[in-house]
Scaffold this motif. Structure first.
Motif, PDB file in Angstrom:
ATOM      1  N   UNK A   1       0.934  -1.172   0.005  1.00 37.83           N
ATOM      2  CA  UNK A   1       0.033  -0.154  -0.128  1.00 37.83           C
ATOM      3  C   UNK A   1       0.860   1.310   0.006  1.00 37.83           C
ATOM      4  N   UNK A   2       2.231   1.300   0.422  1.00 34.77           N
ATOM      5  CA  UNK A   2       2.844   2.442   0.593  1.00 34.77           C
ATOM      6  C   UNK A   2       4.005   2.223  -0.570  1.00 34.77           C
ATOM      7  N   UNK A   3       4.490   1.506  -1.079  1.00 39.23           N
ATOM      8  CA  UNK A   3       5.515   1.457  -2.066  1.00 39.23           C
ATOM      9  C   UNK A   3       4.951   1.629  -3.425  1.00 39.23           C
ATOM     10  N   UNK A   4       3.671   1.047  -3.738  1.00 41.91           N
ATOM     11  CA  UNK A   4       3.119   1.231  -4.927  1.00 41.91           C
ATOM     12  C   UNK A   4       2.737   2.738  -5.469  1.00 41.91           C
ATOM     13  N   UNK A   5       2.105   3.475  -4.522  1.00 42.68           N
ATOM     14  CA  UNK A   5       1.959   4.799  -4.814  1.00 42.68           C
ATOM     15  C   UNK A   5       3.230   5.779  -4.915  1.00 42.68           C
TER      16      UNK A   5
ATOM     17  N   UNK B   1       7.649  -1.870 -15.138  1.00 43.92           N
ATOM     18  CA  UNK B   1       8.908  -2.101 -14.901  1.00 43.92           C
ATOM     19  C   UNK B   1       9.060  -3.413 -13.945  1.00 43.92           C
ATOM     20  N   UNK B   2      10.117  -4.122 -13.971  1.00 48.57           N
ATOM     21  CA  UNK B   2      10.165  -5.169 -13.156  1.00 48.57           C
ATOM     22  C   UNK B   2      10.156  -5.072 -11.677  1.00 48.57           C
ATOM     23  N   UNK B   3      10.320  -3.604 -11.098  1.00 51.78           N
ATOM     24  CA  UNK B   3      10.221  -3.321  -9.618  1.00 51.78           C
ATOM     25  C   UNK B   3       8.851  -3.657  -9.296  1.00 51.78           C
TER      26      UNK B   3
END
Length: 148
Positions: free
Chosen positions: A24-28, A42-44
């Protein structure tokens, strides 16, 4: 034995909630980095979703299995308090729902990211599902903590 099961239950819950929170924090943050409301394939982003599944799904299964064994170990029969009924039935339902819902949406999101080849991909459904599962988990934890 009950103490070890409780340890597994709480450790699994922490890993599960941590993985959900990370998604929830990293994708935004990826969205803000690309400057749009979409994540570029992207692969990340795909790797984040894959690692989430590798951490969260086994942790949720550990929470479910340890919870079942703890309830069996308590041996309360039909005289269970309301909070324990909610934990047993509501918690089990949330875990099964979360495993299916995030598994399906995560697989679809990864396929879209891989197939997009540098184009923008929205992942709001996956993020919303993860955040919703977090709210449900925390609701069950609150009810159990307050022993309503």
């Amino acid at each position: 034995m009950f103490g070890f099961l409780l340890f597994l239950h709480l450790a699994g819950l922490m890993v599960w909630l941590g993985a959900l929170l990370a998604v929830v924090v990293i994708l935004p943050m990826l969205y803000k980095q690309s400057g749009a409301a979409t994540a570029h394939a992207n692969p990340f982003a795909s790797r984040i979703i894959r690692v989430f599944g590798m951490l969260a799904h086994p942790a949720a299964a550990i929470v479910l299995i340890s919870g079942v064994f703890m309830i069996i170990d308590m041996d309360l029969g039909q005289d269970k308090p309301l909070w324990l009924e909610i934990m047993e039935k509501g918690g089990g339902t949330v875990i099964l729902l979360a495993l299916a819902w995030t598994g399906i949406l995560g697989r679809k999101a990864r396929k879209r990211l891989i197939a997009a080849a540098g184009q923008a991909v929205t992942l709001t459904g996956y993020r919303t599902a993860s955040a919703s599962i977090m709210v449900l988990i925390l609701s069950i934890v609150l009810i159990v903590s307050l022993k309503i």
